[in-house]
Design a protein around this motif. Structure first.
Motif, PDB file in Angstrom:
ATOM      1  N   LEU A 141     -10.895  -3.798   2.436  1.00  0.00           N
ATOM      2  CA  LEU A 141     -12.156  -3.935   3.173  1.00  0.00           C
ATOM      3  C   LEU A 141     -12.667  -5.359   3.032  1.00  0.00           C
ATOM      4  O   LEU A 141     -13.849  -5.625   3.149  1.00  0.00           O
ATOM      5  N   GLN A 180     -11.440   2.664  -3.342  1.00  0.00           N
ATOM      6  CA  GLN A 180     -11.106   3.919  -2.669  1.00  0.00           C
ATOM      7  C   GLN A 180     -11.345   5.090  -3.615  1.00  0.00           C
ATOM      8  O   GLN A 180     -11.470   6.213  -3.170  1.00  0.00           O
ATOM      9  N   GLY A 206       0.792  -1.206   0.000  1.00  0.00           N
ATOM     10  CA  GLY A 206       0.000   0.000   0.000  1.00  0.00           C
ATOM     11  C   GLY A 206       0.828   1.261   0.000  1.00  0.00           C
ATOM     12  O   GLY A 206       1.942   1.276   0.516  1.00  0.00           O
ATOM     13  N   PRO A 264      -4.419  -3.527   3.863  1.00  0.00           N
ATOM     14  CA  PRO A 264      -5.082  -2.347   3.285  1.00  0.00           C
ATOM     15  C   PRO A 264      -6.260  -2.741   2.405  1.00  0.00           C
ATOM     16  O   PRO A 264      -6.210  -2.613   1.193  1.00  0.00           O
ATOM     17  N   GLN A 269      -8.175   1.167   5.516  1.00  0.00           N
ATOM     18  CA  GLN A 269      -8.092   0.472   4.226  1.00  0.00           C
ATOM     19  C   GLN A 269      -7.167   1.203   3.257  1.00  0.00           C
ATOM     20  O   GLN A 269      -6.722   0.626   2.278  1.00  0.00           O
ATOM     21  N   LYS A 270      -6.863   2.480   3.542  1.00  0.00           N
ATOM     22  CA  LYS A 270      -5.908   3.202   2.677  1.00  0.00           C
ATOM     23  C   LYS A 270      -4.544   2.580   2.885  1.00  0.00           C
ATOM     24  O   LYS A 270      -4.139   2.261   4.013  1.00  0.00           O
ATOM     25  N   GLY A 271      -3.821   2.421   1.757  1.00  0.00           N
ATOM     26  CA  GLY A 271      -2.511   1.794   1.850  1.00  0.00           C
ATOM     27  C   GLY A 271      -1.419   2.748   2.308  1.00  0.00           C
ATOM     28  O   GLY A 271      -1.501   3.943   2.042  1.00  0.00           O
TER      29      GLY A 271
END
Ligand SMILES: Nc1ncnc2c1ncn2[C@@H]1O[C@H](COP(=O)(O)OP(=O)(O)OP(=O)(O)O)[C@@H](O)[C@H]1O
Ligand SMILES: Nc1ncnc2c1ncn2[C@@H]1O[C@H](COP(=O)(O)OP(=O)(O)OP(=O)(O)O)[C@@H](O)[C@H]1O
Ligand SMILES: [Mg+2]
Ligand SMILES: [Mg+2]
Lengths: 253, 253
Positions: free
Chosen positions: B130, A42, A12, B128, B10-12
């Protein structure tokens, strides 16, 4: 017939989205017609280019389900010659929904059939995972472009990445190859960055693009204004590096 | 009975792994017994603390399948009071394998039953995404700790993150709450960082820890030596910030 490339790295935060947006905006400014596909729930690529995810009439999800063709969902961006197949939160459900569909690995490939004819390049921004969305991107692509952040953990994951690409090449997409490796967020003040560049060049040889993208705060600021780095600050270190990369990319790909 | 927390976003690349390793090493150095769970197939947490993924006799994957109990897979780290349930590439298959298993959302919760009794804190490093691994972490946890990088894209994803937490709270884990928000990679030289801090404090109020983690190259170097930042350079800005955070964490959680 434009080539399709997956901008892929399961690690990520290595600069997949930032590189898709800025490299492709750079190539478009040199007169090539480019389509970028936001394949991450995202939807950073979509919002970073000033497209409102919530008011979108159509997204990549509608194309995957077969409701719409790719052409019906593609929209222009504020950069001439640069078009986007946007995404929104609907895509978050796709990974689970795909699990039980026949020929699930080729859903994106079939959805993009013929799209390459209208563009010089198609680039797919991938999510940070090895799940079904990423597998779909690799199956739909002619080649993989691997952004690697000049940091330790980013280097750690390379062998897993190459294993995944080779697995897809063997069983699902025989023509898939590593087209190029882009070094991102290089910080010349640290030894770590210089060491990583050395190790990546040892591992990938001539596949590594000569143009290295430096860490540059203007690059991180641009998406908060809905712009590519070229639109936001053409004189910045980041914009100059992405333009040099765009020239090199057109030569090699 | 030690609380279980999911280090989730979840953001890398926002600092999930780095914060799990260094915050927990800090808490352990203050005399608390801490277990960290590497729940990412990238297994950065495992390798960053000098544990060889390839020679592991047991990993979290063996615990999920029921082959081994958690105790049988837990190993000590080089930091006193800090223990790890390590991961390796086997975990990459788990997400797909879980899709068709009954009560798939509670597999990790059941695997960790009773583990909390032997530790003051248990912290799960999430991937990262969902997907099913992240959902399992949220179901298994008493609370969520959200690391947020002081950059634009990291802020963009917060509403999706909160939606996911609320969905899990409503249908799978009624006690789940946002326990705290940690600001990472703060760069005092840029307006962007300062703006993001302001927006995060507006959004989360008192849930934001006062200790902010600065961008500090020593933090990025430490895992390449298999050490926490405290072991690698106790006098660095990064080590001081993580120790301050450790004190604050023990007070509040
Ligand atoms: N050259 C650069 N200089 C400074 N900041 C950068 C640069 N490239 C990317 N960034 C910033 O680093 C962060 C991570 O980049 P980005 O989101 O593009 O990575 P990603 O690989 O797409 O992440 P994800 O894995 O979540 O999809 C972002 O906040 C971005 O603005
Ligand atoms: N405070 C910091 N200062 C400098 N570099 C940092 C800091 N925190 C993290 N990093 C670096 O930033 C990168 C991303 O951090 P890390 O891998 O911990 O994020 P993550 O959220 O766990 O990523 P992923 O989404 O891939 O799991 C790593 O290379 C790490 O070394
Ligand atoms: Mg991205
Ligand atoms: Mg991580």
């Amino acid at each position: 017939m434009g080539k399709i490339y997956a901008m892929f790295n399961q690690k990520g935060g290595v600069g997949k989205t930032t590189t898709t947006a800025n490299l492709c905006a750079g190539i478009a400014s040199l007169g090539k017609r480019v389509l970028i596909v936001d394949f991450d729930a995202q939807s950073n690529l979509t919002s970073g280019l000033n497209i409102n995810r919530k008011t979108l009439k159509a997204s990549i999800y509608n194309v995957l389900t077969g409701e719409l063709s790719a052409e019906q969902a593609i929209i222009p961006t504020s950069t001439e010659n640069l078009f986007i197949l946007p995404s929104n939160i609907d895509l978050a459900g796709a990974e689970v929904e795909m699990a039980n569909v026949p020929r699930r690995e080729t859903i994106l490939k079939r959805a993009l059939t013929g799209v390459g004819d209208n563009y010089d390049y198609v680039v797919i921004d991938c999510p940070p995972s090895l799940g079904m969305l990423s597998i779909n991107s690799l199956v739909a692509s002619d080649g993989v472009i691997i952004p690697i952040q000049c940091e330790y953990y980013a280097l750690e994951g390379v062998s897993q990445l190459i294993n995944t690409v080779n697995l897809v090449k063997k069983s699902l997409n025989a023509q898939l190859e590593v087209k190029g490796v882009i070094l991102t967020m290089f910080d010349k003040r640290t030894n770590l960055s210089t060491q990583i560049v050395q190790e990546v060049r040892n591992y990938f040889g001539s596949k590594v693009f000569n143009s290295i993208i430096p860490r540059n705060v203007r690059v991180a600021e641009a998406p908060s204004h809905g712009m590519s780095i070229m639109q936001y600050d053409i004189n910045s270190k980041g914009a100059r590096a992405y333009m040099a990369l765009a020239h090199e990319f057109i030569e090699k790909c």
